[in-house]
Write a protein that holds these residues in place. Structure first.
Motif, PDB file in Angstrom:
ATOM      1  N   SER A   1       0.836  -1.203   0.000  1.00  0.00           N
ATOM      2  CA  SER A   1       0.000   0.000   0.000  1.00  0.00           C
ATOM      3  C   SER A   1       0.870   1.252   0.000  1.00  0.00           C
ATOM      4  CB  SER A   1      -0.939   0.011   1.209  1.00  0.00           C
ATOM      5  OG  SER A   1      -0.261   0.382   2.394  1.00  0.00           O
ATOM      6  N   GLN A   2       1.990   1.185   0.694  1.00  0.00           N
ATOM      7  CA  GLN A   2       2.856   2.366   0.788  1.00  0.00           C
ATOM      8  C   GLN A   2       3.463   2.745  -0.562  1.00  0.00           C
ATOM      9  OE1 GLN A   2       5.643   1.314   3.884  1.00  0.00           O
ATOM     10  NE2 GLN A   2       4.307   2.085   5.495  1.00  0.00           N
ATOM     11  N   GLN A   3       3.369   1.853  -1.540  1.00  0.00           N
ATOM     12  CA  GLN A   3       3.936   2.162  -2.848  1.00  0.00           C
ATOM     13  C   GLN A   3       2.967   2.920  -3.747  1.00  0.00           C
ATOM     14  OE1 GLN A   3       6.079  -0.980  -4.742  1.00  0.00           O
ATOM     15  NE2 GLN A   3       6.811  -1.816  -2.817  1.00  0.00           N
ATOM     16  N   ASN A   4       1.775   3.178  -3.236  1.00  0.00           N
ATOM     17  CA  ASN A   4       0.787   3.912  -4.028  1.00  0.00           C
ATOM     18  C   ASN A   4       0.843   5.409  -3.769  1.00  0.00           C
ATOM     19  OD1 ASN A   4      -0.447   1.788  -5.305  1.00  0.00           O
ATOM     20  ND2 ASN A   4      -2.365   1.916  -4.172  1.00  0.00           N
ATOM     21  N   TYR A   5       0.640   6.179  -4.798  1.00  0.00           N
ATOM     22  CA  TYR A   5       0.209   7.564  -4.597  1.00  0.00           C
ATOM     23  C   TYR A   5      -1.310   7.520  -4.412  1.00  0.00           C
ATOM     24  CZ  TYR A   5       4.585   9.938  -5.822  1.00  0.00           C
ATOM     25  OH  TYR A   5       5.866  10.419  -5.824  1.00  0.00           O
ATOM     26  N   SER A   6      -1.823   8.407  -3.589  1.00  0.00           N
ATOM     27  CA  SER A   6      -3.254   8.416  -3.282  1.00  0.00           C
ATOM     28  C   SER A   6      -3.641   9.798  -2.795  1.00  0.00           C
ATOM     29  CB  SER A   6      -3.557   7.382  -2.196  1.00  0.00           C
ATOM     30  OG  SER A   6      -2.962   7.796  -0.972  1.00  0.00           O
ATOM     31  N   ILE A   7      -4.927  10.059  -2.746  1.00  0.00           N
ATOM     32  CA  ILE A   7      -5.395  11.341  -2.210  1.00  0.00           C
ATOM     33  C   ILE A   7      -4.892  11.542  -0.789  1.00  0.00           C
ATOM     34  CG2 ILE A   7      -7.435  12.585  -1.415  1.00  0.00           C
ATOM     35  CD1 ILE A   7      -7.173  12.618  -4.325  1.00  0.00           C
ATOM     36  N   ASP A   8      -4.906  10.491  -0.022  1.00  0.00           N
ATOM     37  CA  ASP A   8      -4.523  10.635   1.383  1.00  0.00           C
ATOM     38  C   ASP A   8      -3.037  10.950   1.554  1.00  0.00           C
ATOM     39  OD1 ASP A   8      -7.096  10.101   2.079  1.00  0.00           O
ATOM     40  OD2 ASP A   8      -6.662   8.338   3.305  1.00  0.00           O
ATOM     41  N   THR A   9      -2.272  10.840   0.476  1.00  0.00           N
ATOM     42  CA  THR A   9      -0.840  11.082   0.610  1.00  0.00           C
ATOM     43  C   THR A   9      -0.290  12.111  -0.383  1.00  0.00           C
ATOM     44  OG1 THR A   9      -0.550   9.048  -0.689  1.00  0.00           O
ATOM     45  CG2 THR A   9      -0.201   8.879   1.682  1.00  0.00           C
ATOM     46  N   GLN A  10      -0.941  12.297  -1.522  1.00  0.00           N
ATOM     47  CA  GLN A  10      -0.407  13.214  -2.533  1.00  0.00           C
ATOM     48  C   GLN A  10      -1.517  14.017  -3.221  1.00  0.00           C
ATOM     49  OE1 GLN A  10       0.921   9.978  -2.520  1.00  0.00           O
ATOM     50  NE2 GLN A  10       3.079  10.409  -2.112  1.00  0.00           N
ATOM     51  N   PHE A  11      -1.141  15.146  -3.745  1.00  0.00           N
ATOM     52  CA  PHE A  11      -2.012  15.890  -4.669  1.00  0.00           C
ATOM     53  C   PHE A  11      -2.166  15.033  -5.927  1.00  0.00           C
ATOM     54  CE2 PHE A  11      -2.152  19.643  -7.811  1.00  0.00           C
ATOM     55  CZ  PHE A  11      -3.527  19.786  -7.692  1.00  0.00           C
ATOM     56  N   TYR A  12      -3.383  14.954  -6.457  1.00  0.00           N
ATOM     57  CA  TYR A  12      -3.705  13.918  -7.461  1.00  0.00           C
ATOM     58  C   TYR A  12      -4.599  14.547  -8.527  1.00  0.00           C
ATOM     59  CZ  TYR A  12      -4.231   8.718  -8.123  1.00  0.00           C
ATOM     60  OH  TYR A  12      -4.193   7.402  -8.548  1.00  0.00           O
TER      61      TYR A  12
ATOM     62  N   TYR B   1     -10.876  14.857  -1.769  1.00  0.00           N
ATOM     63  CA  TYR B   1     -10.799  14.222  -0.460  1.00  0.00           C
ATOM     64  C   TYR B   1     -12.044  13.373  -0.188  1.00  0.00           C
ATOM     65  CZ  TYR B   1     -10.818  13.571   4.581  1.00  0.00           C
ATOM     66  OH  TYR B   1     -10.881  13.005   5.830  1.00  0.00           O
ATOM     67  N   ASN B   2     -11.817  12.151   0.246  1.00  0.00           N
ATOM     68  CA  ASN B   2     -12.907  11.250   0.619  1.00  0.00           C
ATOM     69  C   ASN B   2     -13.048  11.269   2.141  1.00  0.00           C
ATOM     70  OD1 ASN B   2     -11.214   9.033  -1.586  1.00  0.00           O
ATOM     71  ND2 ASN B   2     -12.941  10.319  -2.157  1.00  0.00           N
TER      72      ASN B   2
ATOM     73  N   HIS C   1       0.897  13.391  -8.074  1.00  0.00           N
ATOM     74  CA  HIS C   1       0.418  12.484  -9.101  1.00  0.00           C
ATOM     75  C   HIS C   1       0.273  13.266 -10.403  1.00  0.00           C
ATOM     76  CE1 HIS C   1      -1.992   9.549 -11.300  1.00  0.00           C
ATOM     77  NE2 HIS C   1      -1.571   8.665 -10.419  1.00  0.00           N
TER      78      HIS C   1
ATOM     79  N   PHE D   1      -4.769   2.540  -0.486  1.00  0.00           N
ATOM     80  CA  PHE D   1      -5.576   1.708  -1.383  1.00  0.00           C
ATOM     81  C   PHE D   1      -6.923   2.397  -1.649  1.00  0.00           C
ATOM     82  CE2 PHE D   1      -3.305  -2.284   0.298  1.00  0.00           C
ATOM     83  CZ  PHE D   1      -2.558  -2.443  -0.848  1.00  0.00           C
TER      84      PHE D   1
ATOM     85  N   SER E   1      -8.009   5.541  -1.403  1.00  0.00           N
ATOM     86  CA  SER E   1      -8.162   6.842  -2.055  1.00  0.00           C
ATOM     87  C   SER E   1      -7.265   7.012  -3.280  1.00  0.00           C
ATOM     88  CB  SER E   1      -7.921   7.973  -1.045  1.00  0.00           C
ATOM     89  OG  SER E   1      -6.546   8.125  -0.764  1.00  0.00           O
TER      90      SER E   1
ATOM     91  N   ALA F   1       3.717   5.101  -9.905  1.00  0.00           N
ATOM     92  CA  ALA F   1       3.184   5.643  -8.662  1.00  0.00           C
ATOM     93  C   ALA F   1       2.028   4.794  -8.137  1.00  0.00           C
ATOM     94  CB  ALA F   1       2.718   7.080  -8.877  1.00  0.00           C
TER      95      ALA F   1
END
Lengths: 482, 452, 482, 452
Positions: A55-66, A75-76, A406, B90, B92, B101
């Motif tokens: 999971s840590q290898q993903n960019y996501s809303i909770d971690t990056q501007f997307y 934001y969810n 992202h 996962f 979001s 990425a």
């Protein structure tokens, strides 16, 4: 390392195994499996560690501007997840909704009503599992409408050339021929081309508004007139409703049938590719054709409408009642926004897009439609850079990743060369936009001084640029034990 | 302003940068006559308030001891499954268009594809479809595309396929000039009537759908059916329950050749019942048919340094590239559900899945034995079953269901609407979450309902 | 970047703000706050993104092997968290436990009984918030015991020189003088030194067994005899119970009073430094002194024992009933292990420790006690390397981080120079141990060929080696706005 | 074997490496006579089984509408707080001994320390203690260490301090030859009787404890009390409610000099009631007293490249370094709770916290106004209150509490056990989670109980 690489024969997450039933199955031997399925044999800690690290290898809303254009990555709210996953919601069997899920149905009913109001349509069905399925449902309703009138010559659906790929795909899945309509230089549909395209064969037209070009289709009323006059219907692809929610309603623009993407405008999570939800709405003309189920209220009880009372319905598109968990999240979200909040979504997503566009233009980027206001997203084209420095939109995208952002959508819409479709959404702050503009400016400078840095990007991610051509040429789609 | 971070200063500065007097000015291109007034929506609720509202709503849901399957099954979901699946990275993220990425999601999907291929003994799996019914509809469309030799576009659809699935297939493929031909079942065994198949032997049949287990919980003669399809040039579409596959012969090994396509409902693999969704559909096929497979696919490849990595691949099949000529219109699929399923399968492993399957099977056997001993109850079909079965009572099924519900039991699914010929028949299911006491409770209640 | 750096005046997580009460407080003005507290003003997305990204900067059990000796960093089952945080447990007010928390009390009562059985003690109280508080409770009970007998000369507590720092600290917090007892070369307490140390001033001795040296104190019975004969009591520090659970019980070894660390042996999470829970147990002699509350069962109802029925109790050590949420997790964990499972914890943690020790010795490392079997942990000393290559235990620790492994405990126990105290725990697989041994061997090679690589480690973490001396010299302990 | 990953092959190979015949042989050094037989514990439960058991247990807990405070307060906790706090990287890490691999936890703790310093207007905060009562005990011990001029070791402990806190202080400092001197309260106002303080003026007093708000919910004359302490060479220990500090003058600004130490219960900052714990205690002090502060401290520093980073610091105060002469024996503290509190404070911010405090205050005012209008109910104290207050009824308090509980209401805390002089007195609290309807319901119930 794959989870299979951690597998050892006989290892197991023992607490998860039910006790041995101790008896063999009462099933004829020839129907039984002889070899165990090739699933990994790992411990619970193996599983937790492996997937947590993945999971840590993903960019996501909770971690990056997307700022992924056309996807509305905002934001969810955590509370939507918490409340939609209360055990009492999760444990309700789909066939027990009426008997034991009145609380769930109350939420769904109110969601239907709120979506009706937001879209200005006469009726809404929540059943479709995603936007594309909503499109199919819409197309099938158009088909059913003409069919019931005996208007069988209408075999064509019009689609602007800038449309999402799902539009033509859904139209053909619904049994129609697709005819493209050209876009004018200002980003609006070319009305002359449309006039030429319509005719007695026209079943309808599928439009996104604001369009995928990031601008409001200003001639929407004229389009509606042309198509309606030709006997066709107007389909609204709700992918970009975020830009106009509370400002303009598809129903008021003249659309006959619409779908919404709850995972865009209504902030249900994208989940690495779903689940979404694609409710459909219709005006009075198409009301009888709405897909099932639909939630009805009788006094204080809720029930599901069936074919018995909706004989002209196009039927069911999913096994049960749709992506209920997603619908509950959207319900919570809309209740939290309320009437003021929903309009502010449109306002601030539009403000953010126009502001960011301005900052990027100031930094030297070329907008695709300089003469237009942006809706909630906008397009930058790098065609000059591609020509002069051989730096592509893809290179830009990959290099952005190195800066912890992202990438925007690239190479869509197809008619703008080397394009970046950028959608900041309303939940990002000015600080984030300013930083993004700075990063973009820095990359632009790199493009002029150090093109290799871009062409070899990304440099700081878990992997460097991947060989996608090789992936498609020699597909390795499943682990196979040696 | 909920979820909008702008301060008054921010807005002022942004408007100044834009050189416009107000946010409203940014909507100038919208014809004024189209603008709507204030919407008639309830006022905004604070998080505290919506939490209280929703906690009141769940009081209106009623927990029932579940003996109903019929397409959605209560299995125990280990806590680790959703604890990890719900992680923001996962939850979001979106479709992994930027592979570098998105290695987390991509690797999960690759592992998922591998597990599903393993479970079904097929070559490849896609990355998910919406649910079981849509997976069958897509399989039917895929069969039509795949079977170039057949011109008939005739699909044999047994009546032992879930009636909800059949209605979805009708909706989705209804405009495609296909012919769905119903195959009757043997009322004695509850299986596809093999004799009825003979009518079609030698005819141009595009595909045959083979449900294992079928809607009645009964096991079909999958080898014979698959061989019939192969012999008649029809694509064999296996519609399977993934938990059952831990125990049952997988579609890839049916008959002499194996099925061509396997599809089904993924919900039993770690997805909550959740009132009907979100679930996910799965679809696997032989390598030869790969290019007709709908939906996302993840492939393993290498990066610029030769290090392994994962990426979406074969996108030329998909709508965003091929548009009107794509294999399907699907775009957003059920990614997060598949993440949960992957973790579920990894946790359970081959042994865990086998035990879940066996326990379900033994529990339902035990339930049916208990019911069969009651005067006024009979088992409807003689064919071997997996974890669902049908019984008939001398009282109306609705009365039994209501009586059980009064005692806190969700008693099963009444078959009368879809199969009036079966009379007062109820389809029941006892998964591994039911204890022996639960089962005895059910049997006792039915007995006392029949006495009264 | 600090959360304060993201702060902007007027920004807020609006959904989280209660509505304006709209009225001012009915409180005299001179008691009111004039300036707002210096808290950050940020959006909900700011918060989620900031703390999610911070979390990713931690090593943890869920992401890395974490062989931190004496801390028993083993897998924390997710189900313990899920079940202990069911809303019905979380929402029970501490003063309503008897009235409205019978389900909670049932779990606590059963936990008490199970811990009694596991430790072989006559009574257990769950109230202490952590191991060190359990120690204090134990020391206070020893004090109360002697006091009630009028034995007021007993002012000294004996502590082996290898003991946890909490032991002497707790003894002095309990009002005792601390006297250290030397360890013999085999890692056992030096009995002659003990004989010399005991006397009429001896209130008791605090022992960990297996000791912090990673070996079982073989003379525990002799120690018990010596101390008991001198009129003192034996205190058992349960930090290392993981090594012997189900094999030997402190009560059977002759201990009078014990504490347990639920966040070690019973796998409740360490949480970045707590919360833990430190239940205490006593034999019959000390039963009257147990801290309150204690859960009692009357028929089918549970209630809390108070001073009224326990007049000799040392009293309360925490406000309410202790770390109930932690206790529930431990309850779930023990019920999942059951009687067989608990003994296997000792077996496999011991197997893992001895195996890893052997692998490291084979790789050229020097064990502190080569003649002894390891318990669930063991000590490696790098004194030769420190002397010859000036590479320290700290360098090793930092370099291990680069390999994605948390470092073992270093420089404890204090009497072994340049030591690494390594505790693999039973939840790690042979594969993980083998990889750790390989990594250690690789670092050993680096120590001989490339000492700078070690001395400058870590290289691949969010920060490089931190200036701890500077941190202590010029303490910067709080953000202050410019 | 739950949570043990070893396969049979693993065990075989490991034993072979060790050259021992069995795992049992690894326990050879333990004297045989010490070995216990099989423990009398219940058999192992599968996760599915324990989940069912615990879901049965919660049925035995009874949800009540909470009007009780008395040291633990129901505040609304935003979903984001525990969604993030529960992330494995926070949940399953330990005390950040290896700073470089623990920057997440360390930065959170640094931010926590900063927020608490800001909230209390003190210079520094430690990284947590166990709970409110132990924080007061540690503050008393710290005051004794800090106040080098005082030899008396006399602590003035008002009776308006929570009785549970006073009993914990007695237990913890009981063996330290301290004298705890009780200060009476003014039965009219409910505040510390300032006149009673005069007896001690000029005497050697080590410290004075000043609760704000006090146990009765009443606001103390903190400026006068702090000034008295300063004038008499006593350390002023502020015992404060952190939510109240959003509205009330912070300890750092009390009197002319400010308090010396501020401590209290952190539970209101995002921690669930949870039957009493885990909560966390906080402690702040002036910079001058820093080296006497117990517990962990995190400092900001730089790494080898000059980049900012965080580390545990001033560890020479602590037990693992200073052993018997440490400032406290505390080791494990309440790290995860502090993580939640940090996220809670960041989410609420100064404005959110102010609104929570004001809403609590106004709700309790509204409740007391409603109650005061009932015949047979009187407000006990005249002093201004924050979010708790005491009322007395003409019927036994126990009857009122039982009557309210029958209607699903947790009615408050009976004061008779600790303050028999107050008669049938009940301490009530209405936080921001109570609605106007809840409050009216409470008032109606009390009225009808008094009528009957």
């Amino acid at each position: 390392m794959l989870i299979f690489d951690r597998s050892r024969t006989g290892r197991a997450a023992h607490a998860q195994l039910p006790r041995e039933a101790g008896e063999s199955p009462v099933i004829p031997d020839h129907l039984l499996r002889k070899r165990r399925p090739a699933l990994p044999e790992v411990s619970e800690l193996d599983v937790v560690r492996h997937y947590t690290r993945l999971s840590q290898q993903n960019y996501s809303i909770d971690t990056q501007f997307y700022p992924l254009g056309s996807c509305t990555m905002k934001y969810n709210p955590k509370v939507c997840h918490e409340l939609a996953t209360l055990p009492e919601f999760l444990n309700t069997h789909p066939l027990a909704l009426e008997r034991a899920g009145q609380g769930t149905l109350a939420c769904l009913y109110e969601l239907q009503e709120m979506l009706r109001e937001i879209t200005g349509m006469a009726g809404v069905s929540l059943a479709c599992a995603a936007g594309a399925q909503g499109e199919l449902a819409g197309v099938l309703m158009i088909r059913a409408y003409h069919a019931l009138r005996g208007d069988s010559a209408r075999t064509e659906i019009l689609v602007p050339d800038a449309a999402h790929g799902t539009n033509p795909a859904s139209a053909s899945m619904g049994g129609f021929q697709v005819r493209e309509v050209a876009t004018g230089p200002d980003g609006n549909v070319d009305l002359a081309a449309l006039e030429q395209a319509v005719g007695p064969q026209t079943a309808g037209i599928m439009l996104t508004n604001p369009s995928t070009l990031g601008v409001f289709e200003q001639h929407v009323q004229a389009i509606a007139d042309i198509v309606h006059k030709a006997g066709g219907l107007l389909y609204y692809d709700g992918a970009n409703l975020n830009a106009i929610a509370g400002k303009v309603r598809p129903g008021d623009m003249g659309f006959d049938v619409i779908h919404l993407n709850l995972h865009k405008t209504f902030s249900t999570p994208h989940g690495g590719g779903g689940p979404g939800a694609g409710p459909v709405g219709v005006n009075d003309k198409l009301l009888p054709f709405l897909p099932l189920p639909i939630v009805a209220k009788d006094g204080s009880r809720y029930r599901m409408l069936t074919e018995a009372v909706r004989p002209h319905s196009i039927g069911h598109l999913v096994t049960f009642a749709g992506n209920v968990g997603v619908l509950l999240r959207a319900y919570v979200y809309i209740r939290m926004l309320g009437r003021e909040g929903l309009e502010r979504v449109a306002e601030f997503s539009t403000l953010n897009a126009n502001y960011l566009l301005k900052k990027l233009v100031e930094a030297g980027f070329e907008p695709a439609f300089p003469q237009r206001l942006a809706a909630h997203e906008f397009i930058i084209t790098l065609k000059r850079l591609a020509k002069e420095r051989h730096v592509t939109a893809l290179d830009f995208a990959k290099r952005l990743l190195d800066y912890g952002v992202h990438a925007p959508t690239v190479y869509f819409p197809l008619l703008i060369p080397e394009c970046l479709l950028i959608e900041p959404t309303e939940t990002e702050s000015k600080d984030t936009l300013d930083r993004f503009a700075e990063v973009m400016a820095a990359i632009l400078k790199e493009a002029e001084t150090d093109t290799d840095r871009l062409k070899n990007a990304p440099h700081s991610l878990p992997v460097r640029r991947l060989d996608e051509v090789g992936a498609a040429r020699r597909p390795d789609l499943a682990y196979t034990p040696e | 302003m909920p979820f909008i971070p702008h301060t008054e200063d921010d807005v002022r500065e942004m408007l100044a940068t834009l050189g416009v007097p107000s946010i409203e000015a940014l909507f100038d291109e919208i014809p004024a006559e189209l603008r709507c007034g204030e919407l008639d929506l309830p006022p905004a609720l604070k998080e505290m308030e919506i939490a209280r509202l929703m906690r009141a709503r769940i009081q209106e849901n009623r927990p029932l001891l579940c003996f109903t399957g019929a397409g959605a099954y209560e299995h125990y979901i280990p806590a680790a499954v959703w604890a990890i699946t719900s992680r923001g990275e996962f939850y979001s993220a979106y479709t992994p268009y930027q592979a570098e990425a998105s290695q987390g999601t991509l690797q999960v999907l690759y592992e998922y594809q591998s597990m599903m291929a393993g479970l079904t003994a097929m070559d490849v799996s896609n990355a998910s479809l919406y649910d079981g019914a849509t997976s069958l509809a897509e399989a039917v469309l895929m069969a039509v595309r795949t079977n170039r030799k057949s011109r008939s576009r005739r699909i044999l659809m047994p009546k032992t396929v879930h009636p909800f699935y059949r209605r979805v297939v009708r909706t989705i493929v209804g405009s495609q000039a296909l012919e769905l031909i119903e195959l009757p079942y043997d009322t004695e065994t509850g299986r596809i009537d093999l004799a009825s198949l003979e009518v079609h032997s030698g005819a141009d049949i595009t595909a045959l759908v083979i449900p294992q287990v079928n809607f009645f919980g009964v096991l079909e003669a999958v080898d014979e059916l698959t061989d019939w399809a192969a012999a008649n040039g029809a694509i064999a579409i296996a519609l399977v329950n993934p938990i059952a596959l831990a125990l049952l012969k997988p579609p890839g090994e049916w008959g002499k050749t194996g099925a061509d396509i396997a599809c089904g409902e993924g919900q039993p693999l770690g997805i909550p019942l959740s009132g009907g969704g979100p679930y996910f559909g799965f679809m696997c096929c032989r390598k030869a048919h790969l290019h007709q497979l709908p939906g996302r696919l993840v492939g393993r490849t290498v990066d610029a340094d030769g290090k392994p990595g994962f990426t979406l691949t074969l996108q030329a099949r998909e709508q965003h590239i091929r548009r009107g000529r794509a294999t399907s219109n699907i775009c957003t699929n059920q990614g997060l559900m598949v993440t949960a399923a992957t973790i579920y399968m990894a946790l359970l492993g081959p042994e865990g899945l086998r035990r879940v399957a066996l326990k379900c099977h033994r529990n339902t056997l035990s339930l049916m034995n208990g019911l069969a001993a009651i005067d006024g109850v009979e088992r409807v079909f003689s064919g071997p079953f997996f974890h669902e079965a049908v019984y008939r009572t001398r009282k109306p099924a609705r009365e039994i269901m209501d009586g059980l519900a009064e005692q806190g039991i969700l008693g099963g699914y009444e078959l009368a609407r879809d199969y009036p010929e079966l009379g007062e028949a109820i389809l029941v299911c006892a998964t591994e979450t039911r204890t022996q006491e639960d089962i005895e409770l059910y049997v006792r209640r039915v007995a006392s309902l029949l006495e009264s």
